[in-house]
Structures are given as C-alpha cells and as structure tokens.
Scaffold this active site. Structure first.
Site, mmCIF file in Angstrom:
data_model
loop_
_atom_site.group_PDB
_atom_site.id
_atom_site.type_symbol
_atom_site.label_atom_id
_atom_site.label_comp_id
_atom_site.label_asym_id
_atom_site.label_seq_id
_atom_site.Cartn_x
_atom_site.Cartn_y
_atom_site.Cartn_z
ATOM 1 N N THR A 48 -6.546 1.301 -0.048
ATOM 2 C CA THR A 48 -5.890 1.926 -0.775
ATOM 3 C C THR A 48 -6.810 2.614 -1.810
ATOM 4 O O THR A 48 -6.973 4.225 -2.108
ATOM 5 C CB THR A 48 -6.629 0.735 -2.182
ATOM 6 O OG1 THR A 48 -4.619 -0.089 -1.837
ATOM 7 C CG2 THR A 48 -5.414 1.591 -3.736
ATOM 8 N N LYS A 82 -11.819 0.144 -6.258
ATOM 9 C CA LYS A 82 -12.848 -0.448 -5.710
ATOM 10 C C LYS A 82 -11.404 -1.203 -4.878
ATOM 11 O O LYS A 82 -10.600 -2.011 -5.265
ATOM 12 C CB LYS A 82 -12.949 -1.259 -6.266
ATOM 13 C CG LYS A 82 -14.493 -1.022 -6.721
ATOM 14 C CD LYS A 82 -15.422 -1.272 -8.107
ATOM 15 C CE LYS A 82 -15.861 -0.486 -8.615
ATOM 16 N NZ LYS A 82 -16.860 -1.658 -9.630
ATOM 17 N N GLY A 83 -11.706 -1.844 -3.225
ATOM 18 C CA GLY A 83 -11.042 -2.675 -2.812
ATOM 19 C C GLY A 83 -11.086 -3.903 -3.112
ATOM 20 O O GLY A 83 -11.707 -4.577 -4.100
ATOM 21 N N VAL A 84 -9.298 -4.576 -3.418
ATOM 22 C CA VAL A 84 -9.287 -6.025 -4.171
ATOM 23 C C VAL A 84 -8.368 -7.288 -3.753
ATOM 24 O O VAL A 84 -8.581 -8.562 -4.212
ATOM 25 C CB VAL A 84 -8.038 -5.143 -5.637
ATOM 26 C CG1 VAL A 84 -8.660 -4.628 -5.675
ATOM 27 C CG2 VAL A 84 -6.762 -5.314 -4.904
ATOM 28 N N GLY A 85 -8.742 -6.764 -1.952
ATOM 29 C CA GLY A 85 -7.837 -7.868 -1.279
ATOM 30 C C GLY A 85 -8.612 -8.968 -1.022
ATOM 31 O O GLY A 85 -7.731 -10.083 -0.716
ATOM 32 N N GLU A 86 -10.112 -8.572 -0.612
ATOM 33 C CA GLU A 86 -10.800 -10.101 -0.349
ATOM 34 C C GLU A 86 -11.157 -10.998 -0.823
ATOM 35 O O GLU A 86 -11.445 -12.151 -1.181
ATOM 36 C CB GLU A 86 -11.433 -9.651 0.818
ATOM 37 C CG GLU A 86 -10.516 -9.076 1.977
ATOM 38 C CD GLU A 86 -11.572 -7.747 2.758
ATOM 39 O OE1 GLU A 86 -12.309 -6.768 2.614
ATOM 40 O OE2 GLU A 86 -11.971 -8.225 4.391
ATOM 41 N N SER A 141 1.169 -1.221 -0.168
ATOM 42 C CA SER A 141 0.215 -0.003 0.201
ATOM 43 C C SER A 141 0.982 1.356 0.233
ATOM 44 O O SER A 141 0.544 2.499 -0.191
ATOM 45 C CB SER A 141 -0.909 0.580 1.047
ATOM 46 O OG SER A 141 -0.540 -0.183 2.139
ATOM 47 N N ARG A 161 -9.613 -1.887 2.507
ATOM 48 C CA ARG A 161 -10.577 -0.223 2.936
ATOM 49 C C ARG A 161 -8.527 0.298 2.655
ATOM 50 O O ARG A 161 -9.363 1.535 2.046
ATOM 51 C CB ARG A 161 -10.521 0.084 3.840
ATOM 52 C CG ARG A 161 -9.462 -0.373 5.213
ATOM 53 C CD ARG A 161 -10.676 0.131 7.031
ATOM 54 N NE ARG A 161 -10.408 1.646 6.565
ATOM 55 C CZ ARG A 161 -9.917 2.314 6.884
ATOM 56 N NH1 ARG A 161 -8.625 2.121 7.466
ATOM 57 N NH2 ARG A 161 -9.456 4.382 6.267
#
Lengths: 161, 763, 289
Positions: free
Chosen positions: B537, B720-724, B496, B535
């Site tokens: 980024t 958009k969030g991407v990690g999950e 990040s 959340r």
C-alpha cells in the site's frame, strides 16, 4: 491400480456423472473431474474445512468423503450458493463486512455458515463460533466473519417475516 | 470496531476532504472470492498437464549415498524424474531481494537436496506422472540409500561445540577472531550504545530473565501450488501462488540458470502467505520436470509437506536484563538472542535485534544475536520476521520490571517511549512516529480500566516494525468510456487491489467502482518487489498515485485542447475539467468526454510509473489482553483483546482492521498452542492442523482494533505499512495476562495447559 | 490410496463376507473421518473399503423399550437431533458431539469412534460409563459384547476377521439417572482429548447415589472403567468429600503416557478434575430427571 467406478450424483441441482478411482475423494472428483474448484484442499484430513460441502443435507468435509460414496447423493457446493448472479445474503455480507482477506477459506466458510443458518436461523455469537470452529481462517482473526454471519442471519430472518 | 483518534500532520494529498480514501467499499475481487470462481495456485488445469510430486527425506540428517530411479522410470505413466543432478550446482552467492535475502547455493539445495539431507522433509527427488496415483506409486519405487548422520534440532544444543555440524564450510561470522573450526553458528551480530556495565551499576532496580519461543508456522490455509510449462524453445510459463511473481521469476532463473526474458510468471490468487510465500519450493522443480517431459507440470503440496518443508519461523532462546532508576527511567538493557535458522543460515535474528528495543529510549544497551543452523526446515519470513520473538522476551521483562518498580506497565512504557527526533536503537532518527499517541489510545480506552474477575489477568505489550518501501511499478489506463484500469505487479494478499483502486479513484476523481485493478504477470508490468514488508500500500500505492497524477495532468492538457484554452486555465475537480475563467463560458468536460475524444488529443490515455519508494514510516502497536485461566486444568480463555496501532492513514479501514485482527489471532496462537514438535529422530510429530493448533473461531473473542492515524508525509495519503506490527505484541500481551492471572511468571511459549498447570502446582 | 477397492453392500451378512474375503487390509467404512485420514497418510495399508452406510440397520436410532439402538454409521449430528436420546443420555450425546468439527459430525459415528480403538476417543468413556453394548456381526453370525471389550490396545480391537459393529445399544435406565462427559483439550474445539471423563449416576429418592460408573479416556492404552472411582460415589450425595475421594481414585486408576498432547503428570491430575466435574454435572442431571 484399482478400476474406476462410474458414479451418478446430483451436484448443485444438476445431474452429473463421472468416473472415480475408489480411493479418490469427493473433493478430488469435484475439483478434477467436474471442474468445481471453489471447494479447496487445505489439509486433506478434515481439520481446516476449506473443502466444506453439503451432502444430502449434511455439512461435511469433501476430503473425508470418497467420491464413490456420492453415488445417488445430492451435493451442494459454493458454486451453487448464488442464484445466477444474485449473491446469497451471506456472500453479500462477507463482502460488506470485509470478512475475507486472501479468500481461500471463504468458500468453505460460506458453505458452513449457510448450513448453520439453515439449521439455526438465530444463532448466538458463541453458537456461530463453535459451529464454524471447523473452518480455519488464518487471515482475519474471525472477527469480521462472525459479524458477517450474524448480520446475514438477521437479514435472512427479516426476509422471512 | 475502530475509532480514528489522531490527526496530526496531513499527507500531501490529504486535504481533509477525501472522498474515496478512508471509506469501506466492497473489494473489487470480492465477488469471485465469495462464489468460488477465484483461481488459486491449485485451481488451474492445462491441456496435457501431468502431476508432479516430491520424494522427501525421512531423516533429519543423512548423507545421500545413492538414488536409484530406474524402477520408477519404468512405471507406465511416469513422464519425468529429477534429482539434484538435474539442477546446476550453484556456487555460494549472496542475493538481496527485499525481505528475503539469502544465498543462492542454499536456496537451490533447499529446493532439492544435493549429497546430504538436512531435515525431515527435505526434497530428494521429484516425479511427474499422468495421474496423482501413478506419481505416488513412482515415489514409492525410488530407492534412496541414506547414511544417517547425527542430528540436532534445538538451537542451544546446535550451538554446543560438540554438536553435529551441518555445514563443513560454515565458520561463524561476526567474531573478533575468525574461528578455525566450523560451527552451526552462522553469524553473531551486535548492536551497542553507551556504557552498559556502568549503567547497571547505577540502576536502582534490575530484572533478568530467560525466555523461549517455539518454532511456529505461518499457517496459510492454501498449500504451495504451481503449474509450470517449459517449451521446446526454452520459453517458460509459470502460474503460481506466491507473494511475488517477479521473485518467482528471479529465483527460477537463478536455480535453473535461465534468462528472465524466457520466464513468464502469472500470479494466481494467493491463499495466505504471511511471509511464507516469499521464496520458492516447487516452481523450479516443476520447470525441471516440464523441461524433461515437455508437459505442463502441476505441483501442489500436501499439508504434511507444508509443515515439514516450508516456513516456519525460528524458535528462539533469549535472555534480557533491564536496569532502571526508581522513577522508572530505564538506564540499561542487555539482550541476547539465539534464533534457529533451520537447515541453512538466515534466521531473522538481525531484525529481531534491531526491533528488540526499538520502542524505548535507552541510553545504554547491548543486543547480541546468533543465527544458528539446525536440522529443521529452513525458516522463511513470517510477518515482522524476528520481531515477535525478541518482543516476547523484552516485553515480558518489561512486565517484570514494572512489577518490581511497583509501576503501572503502561506508565513504564510511556516513561521510556521513543518520540520524534530520538535516535532509534537500530540507528536512524525517528520522524512522524505515532507511538505516544498509540499508548494514549490504550490508556483512554475503557478496556484499560475495566474490572477483572477471579482467575483473570490483564497483559500489556508493545511492538514495533520498520515497514519498507522499495521498487514498484504501476500503470493506469483510461478506457474509452472514462473508466480506468490500474495494473500493478504485487499479488493481492489481503485486499491491496481495493486500496490501489481507491487511491487511483481519489486522484482521478472517479467513483471507486469505475476503477478496476488487476495484478499483472511479469511480462505485462514492470518489476515490482514482492508483497511483503508491509510495503504494497505504501510503495505500490505511491506508484499508482503518481501514475494517476500523471494522467490528471494529461487530462488537463487534453481538456485545454478541447476547450481551446491554455492548460493553466484548467482545474481538475472531482473527475471533471473545469475552466478557471468562468467568463469564457466553457462547459466542464468530464473524464468520459475527454476519454471519448482522446483520438483528437493525442491518442490513448495512460501512464506508468516505476519507482523506488523511500520513507516508509515505522509502525507501533500497543496491545491489551484479558485472559481467564482455569486453575485446575490450566486452560486459558482469551476474554478480551484491544489493539491500537499507528497506521499513518487507513486507506481502506476495514482491511486495516482485518490486518490487525489477523495478526493478533496469529500471535495468540503463537502464545498459547502453536509449536513444532520433533521426536528423538528429528521427525516432526505434528505436521497437520490437528496437532499444530492454530486458533479456531471459538478460541477468540472479537478483537477491538483502534486505528491511530499519525500521517506519514512521505506517502501521498499518509499511509504506513500495517500488516506486520500487529503480530509483534500479542505473544507477550497474552503471556503477561496469563502470568497475572495465575500469579506466577511464565517465560516459555507456547503456554499450553500442561505448562500452566505445572507452574500453578510448583507452589 | 491408489490401490483401494470399494464396495457398498446392503446387508450385514454381505458386509461380513466381504470383510472376511478382503483379508487384513479390509476395513468397514462408517463415517470415514478416521479411516480416510489413516489411508491417505499411509498409516493403514490400502485394501478393501466396505461402506456400511447402505445397510439399513446401520443408519438411524431406534427405541427398544427404554433402550436406544444406534446404527453403526449414524452420524453424530443425528444423535444431537434426537430429543429422547438427549434427555436419557445427555453425556453420551455430548461426548459424541465433541468429536471433531460440525463437518466431522456430519459423518463421524460412535461405532467408528469405538472401533478406531483410540484411547482418546471422546464417545467411548461416555459409552463405557453408560454400560453400553454392541451388536457385532461376523461370518459366524451375531454376538453381543460390552463396549469396553472392543478396544484392546491403541488401534487394535477384539473383533475377529470379518466382524464389525452393526449397532450400539444404550440400556434402559431408571428415573433419577444422569450422565456427563468432559474432556480437556488445549483449544476449545477440533482437538483430540488429552484427558476425558465420563460419569453415569443413578440416585434414590433421597438423592443418594445407588449406582455409579466412571470411565476415563486418554490415560491408558484403552479407556479405563474406574470401578474404585465409581465406588467412591456410591452411597453419597456427591458431596465435597465424595468428590475428593473420586478425584483421588480416578487419579489412581490412570496409567498414561507423555506425548505431544500432554504429560503423564498433567493427564493424571486432570483426570481427577474432570471426573469430579463430570460427576457434579451428572448428579445435577439425575436429580432433575
């Protein structure tokens, strides 16, 4: 408690001396006595590879070596991989390929990958994957790590030509 | 590698000519991480530091009759010993902290058992000593008298009326009638729509199944670690590896009844978290030990402790019934989810329920969830908490429905896909979602039509995650030479810092290497919720962007002063102030020049933004997996994996791909081999990386990640969030592929070789 | 591991003396990949560690006529680098190389694998099938024993106090011989064998098997020398019928437990599968040699 033993060894080309409890591991000595915290402890049982070092030319888990066994031996760690501030091609390729996320497994992976390319300058993807199977990475899914290793291998072969 | 397939509505700052955002620079913290210099939780040493260790329960459930620490205290070199008696006895109080809501009493009693131990590995006492070996000896000298109680580790067994009850104060919430007897079912939740019975009666085709998943651990390679120092005046310092320094501060303050102003938490580099480092285990204990002895105390978990006493996520038992018309229109869905919470309530069954049908437009459904306590470690967040578990059940049932309808599994998803303007199963109306585009990305990928060989199978599954925004602070300071520093309060768990620097560089018009990001301690930056919920980024990136925009406004004002023109005459173009009116003959002013003259224009240049980001766009993933099963040994080889995901806008595409590839790898492990195994006494049998089998490099193929970019206009660059999202579909994608390969439906994870061979032999 | 003592003797006799004097807590250290884990986890009590790696005979590979003599502490990776050994005993080398990771291969030894006395030890079925022997040094001198006589129960050996394995000897073998080892693990690497099978064959000029040895791992308290399974191969060309008989005989030889790594039923079935597959590989190797 057992008496500490005086140990002389060579680490990254430099002579070192330290006192080791007979039950302490080489990893303990590197991290706690010599201040070389680049080698990480992820499991303490040889299952994750985060503590990988090269001992007398052999890739080993430093958590599975007693510190007292290092007497008279040569140890290479992640801290000795770059030449001054010039990164080893593997280190450079790991950066370029985004082959690390949290970075905790990275030192061990780099040491293992260096041992691979020293032994086999032109590995197949499958050979690289099996060689590195002892280095767990939980962040990357290994994809970019393997790409970085293969790319570094190609570059190192180019340098030799 | 990735292809960028979609570009719909542009985000406010995405003019189609971005110079930094969307490129792949080397991460700013990279050199330290490839040379071993980066400092993780266990790497810090302090003058006078002593070693702290925890004594853990060998029993799954027992009353603590007494703890005798006298012998241990008498051992030379022992500096402090604490038990629950050294912590305030907190009353029940609910707290909200982003993804990690909970109860303070439970948090405290998980950190140190009070009166009763609830799982094998539960902390009962801790020592600090001058060396690791003395600390070990001291632990062995502590005498704990236990009265062993009956235990229960399985979720359905724990729900049984005659199961041993973990908490006498627990009465099931969410029932129409308040029960009069305590139970291990902490809560029942329910989401409904339409008329389920009528819809099933009208369905042409129904499928019904029972599905189970095992408890799995986040498996970060870095064990929990911290150093804590308590000064004589009550001021505390904590250095620790976590997903949120402010979270650590809050929890330490609560568990030890301290003031936040007296706790300064410095985030170490974090060696993986995946949600598992969104709570405290060691930090309050280290502080309590330090308070007693006056020394800084270092605590590092062993891998055995990590498995037995941190994480994992829930085991789940699910039933799904689906009803559809002959054309594939799904009319009804009945979902029941039973999630294991571990020793204290708080499984992610709520999120599991809300996400279960989130990919589908279904007019009639019922989703019922149960949060069930068991004598196992208290679950912690794990990447899209709850969603992979319910998705495994629903996506497996979808595969069965497609087979029964004689329909292509992808076509079935397309037919019932949610789109913009539809009301989500969990409430809100979808806006700017890229699900259909993501399905299309898989349909048009060569993998989708590639031929399969004998004993091979292909599985498809989809997944959803909300993604969150929330409170973040960021500061941007311009240095006197025109370079910049970005300061944020979110631990960098997967790159990040790179994305923060890139967004600031884009706005400021600087090359990214002239922007250096740092993650600051709790005294050096304003409050930020932890790194989690995909959340950072989005929300912290928004704060960084806004702070950078403030600076650009300030730079224009200062340039106007230096040019002696009005501020509306100045444009900011690629890091240079340009006077609009060329006839005035004003030379352009570089950022470096303005910075150098800052003394003449009002002093240092910097801006800080604190915000509560709203409008995080939900994410969708569509995964395709090919496996080959050795029919004689039951061994599964993952041959090919393709994952498409709507990412909004990939700020640093390489790290977005990395998130997808990493999530897939974890999901493959969950599907095939990972599980908590307990013996009859409730002791975990595989608390190590030897027998808790995470995927190794030779287990996986390259993982093809397709970044679908349907911008989120609420984020300046569309992120958009991407990690999950990427961990949600793999369980069923792999499972459906295995089932296809062997021609038998498998419904229980992990699909390890003995289970597969047994299924094949069942005829 | 705080109460451990450590010495590194330079002769076998010193080592035997130290092991005897150290009592039940004394342990020889080969590669240490099992020993250190067991000490650290508390499964073994702390005591005296006697490092064998400074004893010259304990390190390296010697050829003695057609036989190979492998020092007790020789790491697995050294075996994989030895061309002649790999040609003569590819199954033994493969089996040894399956123990753990590349890192573990840099340390772990066959003798350590043997004396750890795990029924799942990867190198042991291959060694048993190879009819390997060990040279044991003890306070009363030296003796030779078969490999399969070392482990008597999980974690227990037949070695007397003060005794340790100094060398492992792979016998000279005729032409047209070949061996192979296969194991079943859930992953592709890094696991303990759920089942292992070693097969060692010798053929006559016509390709008929004249001698066969089959050993099975992780399907009983110790590695099983499956004589009936071997008999199923002798006099055949490892054709389908012979392999089916081998499969059945291997399964009949199994006496496994169900544990966290696999069920007894699974282990038994897979033992047959792996014996069959290993026999096919060994046969192919024997034909070429």
């Amino acid at each position: 408690m057992s008496k500490r033993q005086h140990i002389s060894a060579t680490v990254n080309g430099d002579p070192v001396e330290f006192l080791a409890e007979p039950g302490a591991t080489l990893l303990d000595a590197l991290r706690d006595d010599l201040g070389l915290t680049g080698s990480k402890e992820g499991c303490g049982s040889g299952d994750c590879g985060a503590c990988s070092v090269i001992l007398d030319g052999r890739l080993v888990c430093s958590c599975l070596v007693l510190a007292v066994e290092a007497e008279g031996r040569r140890v290479e760690t992640i801290e000795g991989m770059a030449e001054g501030s010039k990164l080893h091609p593997l280190q450079q390729k790991f950066l370029e390929h985004a082959a690390l996320q949290c970075g905790f497994c990275t030192p061990g992976l780099l040491v293992s990958a260096k041992a691979l390319l020293d032994a086999n300058p032109d590995p197949t993807e499958t050979e690289a994957r099996y060689w590195l199977a002892g280095n767990l990475c939980r962040c990357t899914g290994y994809d970019k790590i393997i790409r970085a290793v293969m790319d570094a291998a190609a570059e190192l072969r180019q340098e030799k030509v | 590698m990735s292809d960028v397939l979609e570009r719909r509505d542009a985000a406010p700052l995405d003019d189609g000519h971005l110079k930094v955002v969307g490129t792949r620079p080397v991460r700013p913290d990279g050199a330290d991480k490839v040379t071993g210099k980066a400092m993780y939780g266990a790497d810090l040493a302090m003058p006078g530091m002593v070693v702290g260790k925890i004594l853990r329960s060998p029993h799954a459930h027992a009353r603590i009759v007494s703890i005798d620490t006298r012998k241990a205290r008498a051992l030379p070199g022992v500096k402090a010993i604490v038990t629950a008696a050294d912590f305030p006895d907190l009353a029940s109080e609910e707290f909200e902290a982003g993804e990690s809501a909970g109860n303070l009493r439970d948090l405290s009693q998980n950190v140190m058992a009070r009166h009763v131990v609830l799982y094998d590995g539960h902390a009962v006492a801790a020592v600090a000593a001058t060396s690791s070996s003395i600390a070990d000896e001291a632990l062995a000298l502590i005498v704990v008298d236990y009265e062993v109680l009956p235990h229960v580790t399985e979720v359905e067994a724990a729900m049984s009326p005659d199961a041993p009850v973990l908490h006498a104060h627990m009465f099931t919430q969410g029932l129409a009638v308040t029960p009069d007897k305590p139970s291990n079912i902490a809560k029942r939740n329910e989401l409904t729509r339409g008329d389920l019975a009528a819809a099933f009666a009208e369905a042409d085709v129904t499928v019904e199944g029972r599905y189970t998943t095992a408890a799995v651990h986040q498996g970060y390679i870095e064990p929990h670690a911290c150093v804590a120092s308590y000064a004589a005046d009550g001021q505390c310092q904590v250095w620790s590896s976590s997903q949120g320094q402010f979270m650590i501060r809050t929890y330490c303050a609560k568990v030890l009844n301290l003031e936040s102003s007296n706790i300064r938490v410095t985030p170490a580099e974090i060696g993986g978290g995946f949600g598992g480092k969104t709570t405290v285990y060691l930090e309050p204990v280290a502080l309590a030990l330090s308070r007693q002895c006056g020394h800084p105390v270092k605590m590092v978990m062993t891998r055995d402790e990590v498995f037995r006493a941190s994480g994992p996520t829930s085991a789940g038992v699910m039933t799904v019934k689906l009803g559809a018309k002959a054309d594939g229109t799904i009319t009804a869905a009945d979902v029941v989810l039973k999630f294991q919470a571990g020793a204290f309530e708080g499984s992610p069954v709520g999120a599991g329920s809300m996400t279960a049908l989130a990919c589908y437009d279904i007019p009639n459904f019922s989703i019922v969830g149960y949060d069930v306590v068991t004598n196992t470690p208290k679950v912690a967040a794990y990447r899209a908490p709850g969603a992979p578990i319910s998705a495994f059940a629903v996506e497996t049932a979808m595969d069965e429905l497609a087979a029964k309808l004689g329909m292509d599994p992808l076509a079935l998803r397309e037919k019932n896909a949610v789109r913009d303007g539809m009301k989500a199963s969990y409430g809100p109306v979808f806006k700017n979602i890229g699900y259909v585009e993501t399905l299309e990305a898989i349909r048009s990928h060569p993998h989708y039509t590639a031929p399969l060989g004998p004993n091979q199978g292909r599985g498809l599954a989809v997944g959803f995650w909300f993604n969150i925004g929330g409170e973040s602070t960021a500061a941007v300071n311009i240095n006197e030479d025109g370079t910049a520093v970005v300061i944020s309060g979110n631990p960098d768990i997967g790159g990040s810092r790179a994305s923060m620097a890139m967004m600031a560089a884009e706005v400021l018009g600087l090359p990214v290497e002239k922007v250096r990001p740092i993650v600051a301690d709790t005294a050096s930056i304003g409050f930020s919720m932890l790194t989690g919920g995909s959340r950072t980024t989005f929300a912290t990136g928004m704060a960084v962007t806004q702070a950078s925009q403030k600076i650009v406004e300030d730079l224009k004002r200062r340039a106007a002063m230096l040019m002696d023109v009005s501020v509306d005459q100045v444009d900011w173009v690629d890091g240079v102030a340009v006077c609009r009116d060329a006839s005035k003959g004003k030379a352009d002013l570089s950022l470096a020049h303005i910075a150098e003259k800052s003394g003449q224009t009002g002093g240092p240049i910097g801006a800080q933004v604190s915000l509560n980001a709203q409008g995080a766009g939900p994410g969708f993933g569509v995964h395709l997996c090919d496996v080959e099963v050795d029919p004689e040994t039951g061994h599964v080889t993952v041959l090919r994996y393709t994952a498409a995901q709507d990412v909004g806008k990939a700020i640093h595409p390489a790290y977005v791909e990395g998130q997808i590839q990493g999530g897939v790898a974890q999901g493959v492990g969950w599907a095939l081999n990972e599980e908590y195994i307990f013996d009859r006494t409730g002791h975990m049998e595989n608390a190590g990386f030897l027998d808790y089998r995470v995927p190794v490099a030779s287990d996986l193929p390259m993982i093809d990640s397709i970044l679908v970019e349907v911008a989120n206009p609420r984020h300046p660059f569309g992120a958009k969030g991407v990690g999950e999202v990427p961990i949600v579909p793999p369980l069923a994608a792999v499972g459906n592929a295995v089932s296809a390969a062997i021609g038998k439906r498998l419904t229980d994870l992990p699909m390890a070789p003995p289970k597969i061979r047994a299924a094949i032999d069942a005829g | 591991m705080s109460n451990v003592e450590f010495i590194a003797p330079t002769s076998p006799e010193q080592a035997a003396k130290a092991l005897l004097a150290g009592g039940p807590g004394a342990r020889p250290l080969g590669g240490g990949t099992d020993l250190l884990v067991q000490l650290r986890s508390g499964r073994l009590p702390a005591g005296l560690i006697v490092d064998l790696k400074r004893i010259p005979e304990a390190i390296g590979i010697r050829q003695d006529g057609g036989a190979f003599v492998i020092g007790a502490s020789t790491p697995g990776i050294t075996l994989s680098e030895h061309k002649a050994l790999g040609l003569a005993w590819p199954g033994v080398v493969e089996a040894t190389n399956l123990i753990g990771s590349t890192q573990v291969q840099g340390r772990a030894s066959m003798a350590g694998n043997l004396c750890n006395a795990s029924p799942a030890a990867d190198s042991v079925p291959a060694l048993v099938a190879a009819r390997a022997t060990c040279l044991i040094v003890g306070p009363d001198g030296r003796r030779t024993a078969t490999v399969e006589s070392i482990a008597v129960a999980p974690g227990k050996t037949s070695l007397a106090p003060g005794e340790f394995v100094l060398e492992i000897r792979l016998p000279a073998r005729p032409g047209r011989s070949g061996d192979a080892y296969l194991r079943s693990i859930p992953r592709t690497e890094m696991d303990i064998a759920v089942v292992g099978a070693g097969v060692n064959l010798t053929l006559d000029a016509a390709g008929v098997i004249t001698e066969a040895h089959v050993a099975l791992g992780a399907v009983g308290p110790t590695v099983i020398l499956a004589t009936a399974a071997a008999a199923a191969l002798v006099g055949t060309k490892a054709d389908e019928a012979a392999l089916a008989n081998l499969d059945a005989a291997a399964r009949a030889a199994c006496n496994p437990i169900s544990d966290k790594r696999g069920t007894a039923e699974f282990r038994t079935k897979i033992a047959g599968v792996l014996a069959r597959r290993a026999a096919t590989i060994a046969y192919g190797r024997a034909e070429k040699r």
